[in-house]
Motif scaffolding. Structure first.
Motif, short mmCIF file in Angstrom:
data_model
loop_
_atom_site.label_atom_id
_atom_site.label_comp_id
_atom_site.label_asym_id
_atom_site.label_seq_id
_atom_site.Cartn_x
_atom_site.Cartn_y
_atom_site.Cartn_z
N ALA A 52 0.82 -1.22 0.00
CA ALA A 52 0.00 0.00 0.00
C ALA A 52 0.85 1.27 0.00
O ALA A 52 0.61 2.20 0.76
CB ALA A 52 -0.94 -0.01 1.20
N ALA A 53 1.87 1.30 -0.83
CA ALA A 53 2.71 2.48 -0.96
C ALA A 53 3.33 2.47 -2.35
O ALA A 53 3.29 1.45 -3.04
CB ALA A 53 3.81 2.47 0.10
N CYS A 54 3.86 3.62 -2.74
CA CYS A 54 4.57 3.66 -4.02
C CYS A 54 6.07 3.58 -3.75
O CYS A 54 6.63 4.42 -3.05
CB CYS A 54 4.24 4.94 -4.78
SG CYS A 54 5.15 5.07 -6.33
N THR A 55 6.69 2.57 -4.28
CA THR A 55 8.14 2.39 -4.12
C THR A 55 8.80 2.68 -5.46
O THR A 55 8.43 2.08 -6.47
CB THR A 55 8.46 0.95 -3.69
OG1 THR A 55 7.79 0.68 -2.47
CG2 THR A 55 9.95 0.74 -3.52
N ALA A 56 9.75 3.59 -5.46
CA ALA A 56 10.47 3.89 -6.71
C ALA A 56 11.77 3.11 -6.74
O ALA A 56 12.50 3.05 -5.74
CB ALA A 56 10.75 5.39 -6.80
N LEU A 57 12.04 2.49 -7.88
CA LEU A 57 13.35 1.87 -8.11
C LEU A 57 14.12 2.84 -8.99
O LEU A 57 13.72 3.11 -10.13
CB LEU A 57 13.21 0.53 -8.84
CG LEU A 57 12.33 -0.55 -8.21
CD1 LEU A 57 12.34 -1.81 -9.07
CD2 LEU A 57 12.82 -0.87 -6.81
N VAL A 58 15.18 3.40 -8.43
CA VAL A 58 15.94 4.39 -9.19
C VAL A 58 17.39 3.94 -9.30
O VAL A 58 17.84 3.07 -8.55
CB VAL A 58 15.85 5.80 -8.55
CG1 VAL A 58 14.43 6.32 -8.55
CG2 VAL A 58 16.41 5.77 -7.13
#
Lengths: 246, 260
Positions: A52-58
């Motif tokens: 329930a969250a937005c995880t960014a792969l950078v």
């Protein structure tokens, strides 16, 4: 709904009230290594991806971001290590069921049929028109577009149809591989609004992005990859990679 | 002696037909004169050898020898198909099995129904045509299927990512490839006799058989070619589909193929 940006834009939660902060992780990775044709794509990566969250792969090109995304819904297989989805190792789950629970939208929009409504039904043949219209509106597209031919869609429209098609299956997690890289600024903004909207509704989103300002705007959590290794992770406002914008 | 069949002197005289081709290639500096000469000589030697072997088989080995010849044809055809479709996983066993199934089933039906006689001098030439038809359809199918799996990977993976099983994710591509592979056999059947006189009929007419008798053989040949192509293509499609995907519904990486 004709206005492309008419999606309710929810206010980003602050660091303490970040969505998913207390939710159990959707994915847990333990020393995951992917080697293909002699190349090390992921190198002993251990991490947790919150629910329930937005995880960014950078990270820079070739860091292993897209490979990690494909590992999460088993379009790629780790050479060693373990991935768990909601506590269960991926090989113990039915792979087709896993892919329905963990949707993936690629970097380049790929439309699979001649008509928008038919495209939305590829993964969900029983999808009725009303529900399809809601899905389109959810991604910032007008319901009237259902009857449109897919051949005439712009890149931004096509990408949002792909997003709606993935949502039609009813996933718990949505994996997005640079979904705005081929879009103009307005279309990219619409997709970002959609992502925030979905997260606010309880969906976990994992977003691969080269775009640091976008990751800063959209993500709650960040995993920074370099050379297939995890070099930093944490809340978006505390990870140096995003704060410095490098 | 059948006066319609050239004598050995006639065959030697027909070499004169190759000379203008060599002369043109040499004069225009096409760098093909040597190739033409070698190809012509090779064709003569190969056919002489095949004729001698067939004579041996017809006179001494009977149906068992014919079966051996057909097995050799199938193995050779499988290798040719696999070479063309390099890059496809398990190309050699798939191609060989497909040609064997298409040819075997077709010949089996023809023999079982008594349409052709179980004699070496009948089974070998008819089998050669059947194997050739099966090989063409198999090659076309495997080459197209390999290319389709390469170029349509994003679309196939988009379907897989929606939770579709491999068979469903690949179905639209398999359908169009099968259609393409069978079009030559269907077209050949549809236009037979209109564009050119087909080989079996031509051979029989040249050998002195009357045309109305010759067409009986040709009709059987066309139907068996259609059958061999369809069965071989279907078998190849089924096996290739299984080879392209792994047991967790993932499209395997395809290695680079240089031929075909």
């Amino acid at each position: 709904m004709d206005e492309p940006f008419a999606i309710a834009v929810r206010t980003r939660t602050c660091a303490l009230g970040r969505p998913g902060a207390d939710a159990p992780p959707s994915f847990a990775l333990d020393r995951v290594t992917v080697r293909r044709a002699g190349r090390l794509l992921l190198d002993g990566l251990s991490a947790q991806i919150p629910g329930a969250a937005c995880t960014a792969l950078v990270g820079p090109s070739g860091a292993g971001k897209s490979t990690l995304l494909r590992v999460l819904n088993r379009l790629a297989e780790p050479t060693s290590g373990e991935v768990r989805f909601r506590g269960t190792p991926l090989p113990e789950l039915d792979v087709l069921e896993l892919r329905r629970r963990v949707g993936l939208v690629g970097q380049q929009p790929v439309l699979l049929t001649d008509r928008v409504l038919d495209d939305l039904r590829v993964g969900r043949p029983d999808l009725d028109e009303d529900r399809a219209a809601v899905l389109l509106e959810r991604t910032g597209l007008p319901a009237g577009m259902l009857a449109r031919a897919t051949a005439g869609l712009s890149g931004g429209e096509a990408q949002r149809v792909c997003l709606a098609r993935a949502l039609a299956v009813g996933p718990e997690v949505l994996l997005l591989d640079e979904p705005t890289s081929a879009l103009d600024a307005d279309s990219a903004q619409a997709v970002e609004y959609t992502i925030r909207d979905l997260v606010a509704d309880g969906l976990a989103v994992v977003l691969v992005s080269h775009n640091v300002p976008q990751a800063r705007r959209v993500a709650d959590h960040v995993l920074v990859l370099r050379g297939g290794r995890l070099v930093a992770s944490g809340p978006a406002d505390r990870v140096d990679y995003l704060r410095k914008g490098t | 002696m059948n006066t319609a069949v050239p004598t050995w002197a006639g065959v030697a005289a027909s070499i004169a037909l190759v000379l203008p081709a060599i002369a043109v290639a040499w004069h225009r500096r096409l760098d093909l004169a040597r190739d033409i000469a070698v190809a012509a000589a090779r064709a003569g030697v190969q056919l002489a050898a095949v004729g001698a072997i067939l004579l041996l088989v017809f006179q001494h080995t009977g149906v068992a020898g014919a079966a051996g010849c057909l097995a050799l044809m199938v193995i050779t055809a499988g290798r040719v198909c696999a070479g063309r479709s390099a890059g496809l996983p398990r190309a050699l066993p798939i191609a060989t099995t497909a040609v064997a199934v298409g040819s075997g089933a077709t010949l089996g039906v023809l023999l079982a129904l008594g349409v052709i006689a179980p004699q070496a001098r009948v089974v070998i030439p008819v089998g050669g045509m059947v194997v050739s038809g099966a090989m063409q359809a198999t090659t076309l199918l495997l080459v197209r299927l390999r290319d389709e799996a390469r170029t349509a990977r994003p679309a196939i993976e988009a379907r897989l990512a929606l939770g579709l099983p491999a068979v469903e994710a690949f179905a639209p591509h398999l359908r169009s490839t099968l259609r393409t592979a069978l079009i030559p056999a269907v077209d050949a059947t549809r236009t037979v006799g209109l564009i050119s006189l087909p080989g079996a009929m031509t051979g029989l007419i040249l050998a002195g058989v009357d045309p109305l008798t010759a067409i009986r053989y040709q009709i059987v040949v066309m139907y068996m070619m259609l059958s061999a192509a369809a069965l071989a293509a279907l078998t190849a499609a089924h096996l290739a589909e299984r080879a392209l995907f792994d047991d967790v519904h993932r499209l395997r990486p395809l290695t680079a193929g240089t031929r075909g």
